[in-house]
Motif scaffolding. Structure first.
Motif, PDB file in Angstrom:
ATOM      1  N   GLN A   1       4.353  13.590  -1.651  1.00  0.00           N
ATOM      2  CA  GLN A   1       5.181  12.519  -1.087  1.00  0.00           C
ATOM      3  C   GLN A   1       4.286  11.322  -0.832  1.00  0.00           C
ATOM      4  O   GLN A   1       3.150  11.489  -0.389  1.00  0.00           O
ATOM      5  N   CYS A   2       4.777  10.135  -1.112  1.00  0.00           N
ATOM      6  CA  CYS A   2       4.037   8.930  -0.720  1.00  0.00           C
ATOM      7  C   CYS A   2       3.822   9.007   0.792  1.00  0.00           C
ATOM      8  O   CYS A   2       4.756   9.241   1.550  1.00  0.00           O
ATOM      9  N   ALA A   3       2.571   8.842   1.222  1.00  0.00           N
ATOM     10  CA  ALA A   3       2.245   9.092   2.636  1.00  0.00           C
ATOM     11  C   ALA A   3       1.924   7.807   3.389  1.00  0.00           C
ATOM     12  O   ALA A   3       1.212   7.837   4.387  1.00  0.00           O
ATOM     13  N   GLU A   4       2.438   6.683   2.887  1.00  0.00           N
ATOM     14  CA  GLU A   4       2.208   5.420   3.594  1.00  0.00           C
ATOM     15  C   GLU A   4       3.553   4.704   3.613  1.00  0.00           C
ATOM     16  O   GLU A   4       4.130   4.464   2.548  1.00  0.00           O
ATOM     17  N   LEU A   5       4.037   4.366   4.813  1.00  0.00           N
ATOM     18  CA  LEU A   5       5.336   3.700   4.925  1.00  0.00           C
ATOM     19  C   LEU A   5       5.306   2.419   4.093  1.00  0.00           C
ATOM     20  O   LEU A   5       4.521   1.525   4.362  1.00  0.00           O
ATOM     21  N   CYS A   6       6.138   2.370   3.033  1.00  0.00           N
ATOM     22  CA  CYS A   6       5.994   1.274   2.072  1.00  0.00           C
ATOM     23  C   CYS A   6       7.276   0.501   1.864  1.00  0.00           C
ATOM     24  O   CYS A   6       7.367  -0.339   0.979  1.00  0.00           O
ATOM     25  N   GLY A   7       8.294   0.773   2.670  1.00  0.00           N
ATOM     26  CA  GLY A   7       9.540   0.035   2.529  1.00  0.00           C
ATOM     27  C   GLY A   7      10.737   0.953   2.672  1.00  0.00           C
ATOM     28  O   GLY A   7      10.600   2.128   3.014  1.00  0.00           O
TER      29      GLY A   7
ATOM     30  N   ILE B   1       0.831  -1.199   0.000  1.00  0.00           N
ATOM     31  CA  ILE B   1       0.000   0.000   0.000  1.00  0.00           C
ATOM     32  C   ILE B   1       0.873   1.260   0.000  1.00  0.00           C
ATOM     33  O   ILE B   1       1.833   1.366   0.761  1.00  0.00           O
ATOM     34  N   HIS B   2       0.547   2.183  -0.885  1.00  0.00           N
ATOM     35  CA  HIS B   2       1.173   3.508  -0.911  1.00  0.00           C
ATOM     36  C   HIS B   2       0.056   4.529  -0.715  1.00  0.00           C
ATOM     37  O   HIS B   2      -1.118   4.157  -0.666  1.00  0.00           O
ATOM     38  N   SER B   3       0.420   5.797  -0.618  1.00  0.00           N
ATOM     39  CA  SER B   3      -0.617   6.804  -0.477  1.00  0.00           C
ATOM     40  C   SER B   3      -0.264   8.040  -1.303  1.00  0.00           C
ATOM     41  O   SER B   3       0.810   8.622  -1.131  1.00  0.00           O
TER      42      SER B   3
ATOM     43  N   GLU C   1      12.766   2.593   0.744  1.00  0.00           N
ATOM     44  CA  GLU C   1      12.929   3.855   0.022  1.00  0.00           C
ATOM     45  C   GLU C   1      11.652   4.708   0.039  1.00  0.00           C
ATOM     46  O   GLU C   1      11.475   5.578  -0.818  1.00  0.00           O
ATOM     47  N   HIS C   2      10.794   4.466   1.003  1.00  0.00           N
ATOM     48  CA  HIS C   2       9.547   5.236   1.123  1.00  0.00           C
ATOM     49  C   HIS C   2       9.793   6.743   1.101  1.00  0.00           C
ATOM     50  O   HIS C   2       9.098   7.493   0.429  1.00  0.00           O
ATOM     51  N   ALA C   3      10.820   7.169   1.847  1.00  0.00           N
ATOM     52  CA  ALA C   3      11.093   8.606   1.965  1.00  0.00           C
ATOM     53  C   ALA C   3      11.462   9.215   0.617  1.00  0.00           C
ATOM     54  O   ALA C   3      11.307  10.415   0.408  1.00  0.00           O
ATOM     55  N   ARG C   4      11.973   8.388  -0.313  1.00  0.00           N
ATOM     56  CA  ARG C   4      12.382   8.935  -1.616  1.00  0.00           C
ATOM     57  C   ARG C   4      11.283   8.769  -2.655  1.00  0.00           C
ATOM     58  O   ARG C   4      11.489   9.071  -3.822  1.00  0.00           O
ATOM     59  N   MET C   5      10.120   8.297  -2.205  1.00  0.00           N
ATOM     60  CA  MET C   5       9.022   8.112  -3.146  1.00  0.00           C
ATOM     61  C   MET C   5       8.237   9.420  -3.256  1.00  0.00           C
ATOM     62  O   MET C   5       7.108   9.545  -2.805  1.00  0.00           O
ATOM     63  N   LEU C   6       8.919  10.403  -3.860  1.00  0.00           N
ATOM     64  CA  LEU C   6       8.309  11.723  -4.003  1.00  0.00           C
ATOM     65  C   LEU C   6       7.380  11.721  -5.209  1.00  0.00           C
ATOM     66  O   LEU C   6       7.520  10.904  -6.110  1.00  0.00           O
TER      67      LEU C   6
HETATM   68 CU1  CUA Z   1       5.230   4.361  -1.330  1.00  0.00          CU
HETATM   69 CU2  CUA Z   1       5.699   5.140   0.849  1.00  0.00          CU
END
Ligand code: CUA
Length: 319
Positions: free
Chosen positions: A204-210, A169-171, A212-217
């Motif tokens: 920014q992706c707003a769901e902790l997804c792994g 899940i991403h957001s 590299e979540h922080a770089r999922m801009l």
């Molecule tokens: Cu995709 Cu966090």
């Protein structure tokens, strides 16, 4: 010291203009405006209750302090006060009804996708797929983009948001253009925006997804309608294949392997023969290998060719 003061004076207006990151960003889409209105409405009660509680707290601490009473002697015991009890029951009920009513009044304007703009512009539909760790956009004419969504100004854009079955899940969240919406594997959710002003709106992706979540801009680049139309027509054609390939390299490969292929959370790949061997590259991108996930599963031939063309033209140098 004088220098510091001057620096502070110079920086203060800039910080205030951007509200220092404390308040929501300025809304640029009608749904985001309604979310901000709701936030302001709720904040009025929050601030009023905070002030009331703190004033009472300080007053009571002062007024009922021990003074000359013996340390273990109880103060006066008071039982029952109909007026006070009615007040502290009714006031919260009224406040909650007001907040609930306001939210339900605003909700349709936030959730419902307009079918056309006020000036009659047809809405645009884009499919948004959240994957570890990039956003993929598919336009009605088949054009594809990664991480940066281009959209026309003054046109409602409906987003169908999803994630592949084997992903997580991403957001999707571009604060200036509306609220968060989850990208859930196997499920399609929808949201929308209609930006009036051209510009780049960051999210920014707003769901902790792994890892590299922080770089999922994510970002939305709103263009004047005619510029958008020519971008969209060009993106679908052969000439801009390398451009898409570059987006894929930066958005899909480089977040783990480094922008120059120097390595990061994944191994160094600069100079690897796989990068310039179309078959080997396609095999590993589509199916993954070992620790590497199948980042390009489901990609079209054009998407694959774009990455191959880009890597042939600008192979990562490693530094
Ligand atoms: Cu995709 Cu966090």
């Amino acid at each position: 010291m004088a220098g510091l003061l001057l620096l502070a004076a110079a920086l203060a207006p800039a910080a205030l203009a951007g509200n220092g990151g404390f308040a929501p960003v300025s809304p640029e889409s009608p749904n985001a405006e309604r979310i901000r209105d709701t936030w302001v409405f709720v904040s009025i009660f929050i601030v009023a209750i905070f002030v009331l509680v703190e004033v009472l707290l300080v007053t009571f601490i002062w007024r009922y302090r021990r003074q000359r009473r013996e340390r273990f002697e109880d103060g006066p015991q008071i039982h029952g006060s109909t007026n006070v009890e009615l007040m502290w029951t009714l006031a919260p009920v009224v406040i909650l009804f007001l907040i609930g009513g306001f939210v339900f009044y605003k909700l349709p304007g936030i959730a419902d996708v307009p079918s056309a703009s006020a000036s009659g512009e047809e809405r645009l539909e884009v499919r948004v797929t959240g994957r570890q760790f990039y956003w993929q956009y598919e336009y009605p004419n088949g054009a594809v983009a990664i991480d940066t969504l281009r959209a026309p100004a003054g046109v409602p854009v409906r987003l169908e948001v999803t994630a592949p079955d084997e992903d997580v899940i991403h957001s999707w969240w571009i604060p200036a253009l509306g609220g968060k919406i989850d990208a859930i594997p196997g499920v399609t959710t929808e949201t929308w925006f209609e930006a009036q002003r051209p510009g780049i709106y960051e999210g920014q992706c707003a769901e902790l997804c792994g890892l590299e979540h922080a770089r999922m801009l994510a970002s939305v680049e709103v263009l004047p309608a005619n510029e958008f139309a020519s971008w969209l027509a060009k993106r679908e054609s052969e000439q801009t294949r390398v451009e898409l390939g570059e987006e894929e390299w930066q958005g899909v490969c480089a977040k783990c392997h480094g922008l120059s292929g120097e390595g990061g959370i994944a191994p160094r790949i600069a100079g690897s023969p796989v990068l310039t061997d179309p078959q080997a590259l396609e095999e590993i991108v589509r199916n993954g290998r070992g620790e590497m996930p199948a980042v390009g599963s489901g990609w079209s031939e054009e998407q694959m060719d774009a990455l191959i063309a880009y890597l042939r033209e600008s192979p990562p140098s490693g530094s």
